[in-house]
Design a protein around this motif. Structure first.
Motif, short mmCIF file in Angstrom:
data_model
loop_
_atom_site.label_atom_id
_atom_site.label_comp_id
_atom_site.label_asym_id
_atom_site.label_seq_id
_atom_site.Cartn_x
_atom_site.Cartn_y
_atom_site.Cartn_z
N ARG B 204 -2.95 10.82 -3.39
CA ARG B 204 -3.59 9.56 -3.71
C ARG B 204 -4.78 9.82 -4.62
O ARG B 204 -5.46 10.83 -4.48
N THR B 205 -5.03 8.90 -5.52
CA THR B 205 -6.27 9.01 -6.29
C THR B 205 -7.40 8.41 -5.46
O THR B 205 -7.18 7.66 -4.50
N PHE B 206 -8.62 8.76 -5.84
CA PHE B 206 -9.79 8.21 -5.17
C PHE B 206 -9.77 6.67 -5.26
O PHE B 206 -10.03 5.98 -4.28
N MET B 209 -7.43 5.13 -2.72
CA MET B 209 -7.97 5.08 -1.36
C MET B 209 -8.98 3.95 -1.24
O MET B 209 -9.06 3.29 -0.20
N GLN B 210 -9.75 3.71 -2.29
CA GLN B 210 -10.69 2.59 -2.25
C GLN B 210 -9.92 1.26 -2.23
O GLN B 210 -10.31 0.32 -1.54
N GLY B 213 -8.87 0.60 1.20
CA GLY B 213 -9.98 0.05 1.97
C GLY B 213 -10.14 -1.44 1.71
O GLY B 213 -10.31 -2.25 2.63
N LEU B 216 -7.37 -3.39 3.37
CA LEU B 216 -7.55 -3.55 4.82
C LEU B 216 -8.62 -4.59 5.14
O LEU B 216 -8.62 -5.18 6.22
N SER B 217 -9.52 -4.82 4.17
CA SER B 217 -10.56 -5.83 4.41
C SER B 217 -9.96 -7.24 4.42
O SER B 217 -10.59 -8.17 4.90
N LEU B 219 -6.78 -7.71 5.72
CA LEU B 219 -5.71 -7.68 6.73
C LEU B 219 -5.79 -8.96 7.57
O LEU B 219 -6.86 -9.34 8.03
N ALA B 220 -4.66 -9.61 7.73
CA ALA B 220 -4.63 -10.88 8.47
C ALA B 220 -3.48 -10.85 9.46
O ALA B 220 -2.59 -10.00 9.37
N TYR B 255 0.32 -0.20 7.14
CA TYR B 255 -0.94 -0.43 7.86
C TYR B 255 -0.87 -1.66 8.78
O TYR B 255 -1.19 -1.54 9.96
N MET B 258 1.07 -0.67 11.80
CA MET B 258 0.49 0.20 12.82
C MET B 258 -0.24 -0.57 13.91
O MET B 258 -0.64 0.01 14.91
N VAL B 259 -0.47 -1.87 13.68
CA VAL B 259 -1.28 -2.61 14.65
C VAL B 259 -0.44 -2.91 15.89
O VAL B 259 0.68 -3.43 15.80
#
Lengths: 335, 335
Positions: B204-206, B209-210, B213, B216-217, B219-220, B255, B258-259
């Motif tokens: 993954r590039t940096f 990954m951001q 993030g 995921l902010s 995620l509903a 993701y 996984m919940v």
């Protein structure tokens, strides 16, 4: 000591307690459950229990009989145990179960950690340490084979969980032909890879996934991109239960590790104000267990941990500097 | 048709091209490379190449010889090929390579997809479809065994990548004793699990990954917690290269999956304003390929996809409603 020699001691043992380390994981819980399974078959009638200084993590609660793992209070109350079988760590890492070391007549230590080099000093201690084993679960499997026991679905699941946990799902460099052979044997005996994986990796709460998102928002890296880390302030991890707090961030260190070019990944968790739990992962020749040892921690060359008693920012500075020094030395040695 | 029968056809074949599906993955690329490796050993001197309608993804570029996989233009220019060996899909899914089906004198189809049920209609078509195989790489391995070839590190790595890709790192329910046995054989022949895993999962590039993030902010989930999703607006994914844009969000659907308690996980990617690519994953009895089909998409019962030509918010509403209806029906049938 060989498996046959330790097996002989177990054949002669009195009441036996199998224990593993604090902050348990699938290999340690899978191993104590498998060891208990084995001994109850080889020594019918003998009192045999498994105990853990901390409760099994959520990822391991699906394992049959994990609810009967004794906590420290019960393990101490039901002692002394004639034989204490410490698996997956040195006897100094069993936390509140440590008083049982002194009262045991016989101490057996079975482990695969290369850092486990020093006998505890117990007068009747027997050690079998094999760092070539991918998981302690594999060492338990060698006893199963030694005694000619046939796997059932229960112990097969313990072993698959132990293997999956410590090989990172057959991804780490420790993945061995033995690990894959035992995984195959476990599958044929009834272990279900999807069930194990679901419990190990897919039981996140919604809040934990949001916390992961927040953690990735503070993902940082060194100028040269060889070190990446996440630092979680104390207030970010909700709840009072330390076990649930540890579960919540379990595996977060893998995210900086996934970034292309990263050689050392770090996760900093401020477990209380002024105390920072650090997880270190190496993807290069840097031995992070040495860095952890410099901060009174330990582990494997590629996966280690320590606790730094500093404010979060200062802990990050000091550990990152130590990693930079180690990377620099590696470059000098290599070049 | 058996492996021995298809092997006999390959022993008699003229110039042969091995091809797989559009949007290639580690199993399809690993399989065409392994098939090319095999044929070049069994048929020395015969022109044998591998081709792919789309370039190999970043995760597969470490595989030896992946740079010599022909693109459609070159594969067509160097044709016609006497034998076309289509692996890991039906001949209709090979995109811009499809003209080669008609010009081939012999069409061989080797696959493990249960949805591959209908012959293409080619007059000299031979089919070997085994949905019990965890990966098409395993089917290629059966040819290696049939011909008594000895694995080297190169083909061992192709096979480990194919297996790791299609079993989700030995986590999915398709993980079989054969898969683990071949993984072990590949490891002994020189495949390095950590190298394969690094390329499949840790490049993954940096920025990616951001982006995770940020994803995921948002995620509903539905009120009952049975459906969870991430919706990514067009502007969030940078870059012009569609392949790189797809790579950047590859795996994000895992993701919401996984919940704990989630039965259907969704990823919405606004690939252009007004066009939303939807990935659907089921962890329950809901067949998401049916939901995808209602939006002109398709796939497997547990993993499917479709493109919805709506603004992002509206696409989310419509697909979530369709999933809720399917879950409701499931509940009615089950209860």
């Amino acid at each position: 000591m060989t498996v046959a020699e330790m097996a002989r001691l177990l054949e002669q043992a009195g009441p036996t307690l199998v224990v593993a380390h604090e902050d348990p994981d699938p290999d340690s819980i899978g191993s104590i459950l498998a060891a208990r399974w084995v001994l109850r078959r080889v020594r019918p009638g003998l009192p045999v229990e498994a105990a853990s200084p901390d409760p099994p993590p959520l990822s391991c609660r699906f394992l049959s009989g994990s609810g009967e793992v004794l906590g420290p209070d019960e393990a101490l109350a039901r002692g002394p145990w004639q034989t204490l079988w410490v698996v997956d760590c040195e006897p100094s890492r069993i936390g509140r179960l440590k008083p049982l070391v002194e009262t045991a007549e016989r101490l057996l230590n079975l482990d695969h950690h290369a850092t486990n080099t020093t006998p505890s000093g117990h007068p009747a201690e027997a050690r079998l340490i094999d760092p070539s084993a991918a998981a302690t679960g594999l060492l338990i499997h060698r006893f199963i084979r030694h005694w000619g026991l046939r796997l059932d679905a229960e112990v097969a699941t313990f072993l698959y969980a132990a293997l999956m946990g410590d090989t990172g799902s057959f991804r780490y460099s420790n993945t061995s032909a033995e690990a894959l052979a035992v995984a195959r044997e476990a599958l044929l005996a009834g272990a279900r890879p999807d069930e194990v994986a679901h419990n190990l990796y897919e039981r996140r709460t919604f809040d934990e996934m949001q916390l992961l998102g927040r953690a990735l928002s503070v993902l940082a890296r060194s100028d040269d991109g060889r070190i990446a880390w996440i630092a979680l302030p104390h207030g970010w991890i909700a709840g009072d239960d330390p076990r649930a707090r540890a579960d919540a961030t379990d595996g977060f260190v893998n995210y900086p590790r996934m970034v292309e070019g990263v050689e050392v990944a770090l996760l900093f968790r401020e477990v209380e104000p002024g105390a920072v739990r650090v997880s270190l992962r190496s993807q290069s020749s840097v031995d992070v267990s040495r860095i952890a040892a410099a901060f009174q921690g330990g582990g494997h060359p590629r996966a280690a941990g320590c606790t730094v008693r500093r404010p979060l920012g200062q802990a990050v500075d000091e550990v990152v500097r130590a990693v930079q020094a180690a990377l620099g030395q590696g470059a000098r040695v290599g070049g």
